[in-house]
Write a protein that holds these residues in place. Structure first.
Motif, PDB file in Angstrom:
ATOM      1  N   PRO A 252       0.839  -1.214   0.000  1.00  0.00           N
ATOM      2  CA  PRO A 252       0.000   0.000   0.000  1.00  0.00           C
ATOM      3  C   PRO A 252       0.866   1.253   0.000  1.00  0.00           C
ATOM      4  N   ASP A 253       0.356   2.298  -0.621  1.00  0.00           N
ATOM      5  CA  ASP A 253       1.181   3.491  -0.801  1.00  0.00           C
ATOM      6  C   ASP A 253       1.660   4.093   0.507  1.00  0.00           C
ATOM      7  N   HIS A 254       0.847   4.049   1.573  1.00  0.00           N
ATOM      8  CA  HIS A 254       1.263   4.676   2.823  1.00  0.00           C
ATOM      9  C   HIS A 254       2.244   3.817   3.622  1.00  0.00           C
ATOM     10  N   LYS A 255       2.555   2.604   3.103  1.00  0.00           N
ATOM     11  CA  LYS A 255       3.521   1.742   3.776  1.00  0.00           C
ATOM     12  C   LYS A 255       4.821   1.601   2.978  1.00  0.00           C
ATOM     13  N   ARG A 256       4.943   2.330   1.892  1.00  0.00           N
ATOM     14  CA  ARG A 256       6.130   2.222   1.054  1.00  0.00           C
ATOM     15  C   ARG A 256       7.293   3.027   1.630  1.00  0.00           C
TER      16      ARG A 256
END
Length: 528
Positions: A385-389
């Protein structure tokens, strides 16, 4: 903070005002639309409404059947967001809520049913059960005590009694202080926001980060009320929540929550309770309020000392960043120091230089991966997910998602049914590759429509005779008619530039294409 990396605090950037913004603010002041406590935040005079070409709308009182007209549109300029969520012109937001002239019953907005593209509000039709409740509700002491408050605060109370959806109550409560005409109205609305907003937000079915971000408005309300210690404590609590970044942000940036919390902390440290506290504003708007004549009427009583504090802060920060960039000028020596000096012993200047050097290296590595390992990047971006990259992934996925959006656009252009099923207004106002693909496909379809109309001069003249009727139709007809009205001989969209599909030769496009096809198919199944 993500702007120019070589110099972060150009004075001329802070003070620069676009001609459009200068015109808007000047016109707003001329019409009495700007001010912390406007003379009448609720009702625009007929003369003011005429200057903005506003037209009243007709409503029927739900209990008495009385017909009445009211202006429900107000000048609204969403150029910059203020700390309380409002924009320039929102001091007049109470105009959006119709109020019956005989019994003062309010007609509530229905935000979910409203047209997001035009901004035109829809209004709630009270059910039979709600109509049965209204006489009792407006006869209560609590309602009568609220009659001297803002319409949005009264609308929030009414919506709460009849249990309207949480998102609707949230909007009404958030808007309640914006149209305040007096300190009493403002404090009452802010007190209610502080006490009620957390429970309303808790009812959201949104992702946890959205609920957390919404609660930062309570921090702002506490600050405006002068409850600085409570505001700081809540900011500490929210900042500690496990949300690394807003969707799509690079988590390496220290202001991963858009700098909102840091700006509030600066204003709190100055005990600044102004609605538009200088240090709580975006730095560009703060610079305008401090130095540009057209914005002086928006300054609060604490603006003078807060502008001085801002000036001192920027000077100190520029000095610190100059020192950081001096270290960055010698990358070999910096790399050696970052390697041999432990993190806890580096000092703030060296620590920041090491962080920035690593960020740049990670970002470059992400770009390399996107170019050299497209299939690997596609797998990562679809899985994480983008917020975990991390920074490498965020950099690589920025490239990948651009190509995926291009693939989605091409697929939608080739499938009219898919475009019609998926690309509604809410999707195009949303976030993600499908939204971007829909936006790009919509632009091309509008350009094609405009081009076809432009080449048929008789149809063009017939369509454009009543251009006013097209002002909310943001399609090819509007584009073509605006070009005709402007006297343009060779509009930019006439040559079809941007439809060539140049992205299709890129390996990353090929890697994204099957995932784009899968997303369209999945969304189609979900919409059926």
């Amino acid at each position: 903070m993500q702007g120019n990396r070589l110099r972060l605090f150009w004075p001329e950037v802070s003070l620069k005002v676009s001609p459009l913004l200068r015109m808007i603010v000047t016109a707003a002041f001329a019409l009495g639309l700007v001010g912390i406590a406007p003379a009448s935040a609720k009702i625009m005079t007929a003369e003011q409404a005429k200057r903005f070409e506003l037209k009243p709308e007709s409503f029927t009182c739900p209990l008495t059947g009385t017909r009445f007209k009211q202006f429900v549109t107000h000048p609204h300029y969403p150029i910059e967001s203020f700390p309380d969520g409002s924009h320039l012109g929102d001091e007049w937001i109470d105009m959006q809520i119709p109020e019956c002239p005989d019994d003062r019953v309010l007609i509530l907005p229905d935000y979910a049913a409203s047209d997001q593209s035009s901004g035109k509000l829809a209004y709630h039709a009270y059910s039979a059960e709600e109509l049965a409740q209204l006489p009792g509700l407006i006869s209560t002491a609590e309602w009568k005590e609220l009659l001297g408050q803002t319409r949005h605060l009264r609308a929030y109370w009414l919506a709460s009694q009849i249990r309207r959806p949480a998102k609707e109550r949230y909007q009404l409560l958030l808007h309640a202080p914006w149209g305040a005409e007096s300190d009493n109205q403002r404090r009452t609305a802010l007190d209610t926001l502080v006490s009620d907003l957390p429970e309303v937000v808790a009812e959201f079915e949104d992702p946890p980060e959205d609920r957390i971000f919404a609660l930062y408005y309570v921090v702002d309300a506490l600050r405006q009320l002068g409850h600085f210690e409570e505001a700081l404590a809540l900011a500490d609590t929210l900042d500690a929540q496990p949300v690394d970044a807003e969707p799509g942000e690079d988590p390496d940036w220290e202001h991963a929550r858009s700098g909102y919390s840091e700006r509030q902390r600066r204003a709190i440290a100055l005990d600044d309770s102004d609605r538009l506290a200088i240090e709580a504003l975006d730095d560009r708007m703060a610079g305008r309020l401090c130095a540009v004549d057209e914005f002086q009427g928006m300054r609060g009583p604490n603006a003078g000392r807060s502008c001085k504090a801002r000036e001192d802060r920027l000077a100190q920060q520029q000095e610190e960043f100059d020192a950081v960039y001096a270290l960055l000028d010698d990358r070999e020596a910096l790399a050696k120091n970052c390697e041999i000096i432990p993190l806890g012993s580096r000092g703030s200047t060296l620590a920041e230089a090491c962080r920035m050097a690593k960020h740049e290296a990670d970002w470059a590595e992400g770009e390399r991966l996107a170019k050299d390992e497209p299939s690997h990047v596609a797998a990562i971006c679809e899985r994480v997910p983008d917020h975990k990259r991390d920074t490498v992934q965020t950099s690589a996925c920025g490239w990948y998602e651009g190509f995926k959006a291009a693939a989605i656009k091409d697929l939608l252009l080739a499938d009219e049914a898919a475009y019609g099923a998926l690309c509604d207004t809410s999707t195009m106002l949303g976030y993600g590759t499908l939204s971007q693909g829909c936006i790009d496909a919509n632009r091309i379809l509008n350009d094609r429509q405009a081009r076809a109309l432009w080449l048929d001069k008789e149809a063009l003249r017939a369509t454009c005779r009543n251009i006013k009727s097209l002002e909310n139709e943001f399609d090819g007809r509007h584009i073509a008619c605006m070009s005709l009205e402007d006297g343009t001989d060779d509009p930019y969209w006439l040559d079809g530039e941007g439809e060539t599909g140049a992205d299709t030769d890129e390996p990353l496009y090929d890697a994204a294409l099957p995932f784009a096809q899968a997303e369209i198919s999945e969304r189609r199944r979900a919409s059926d």
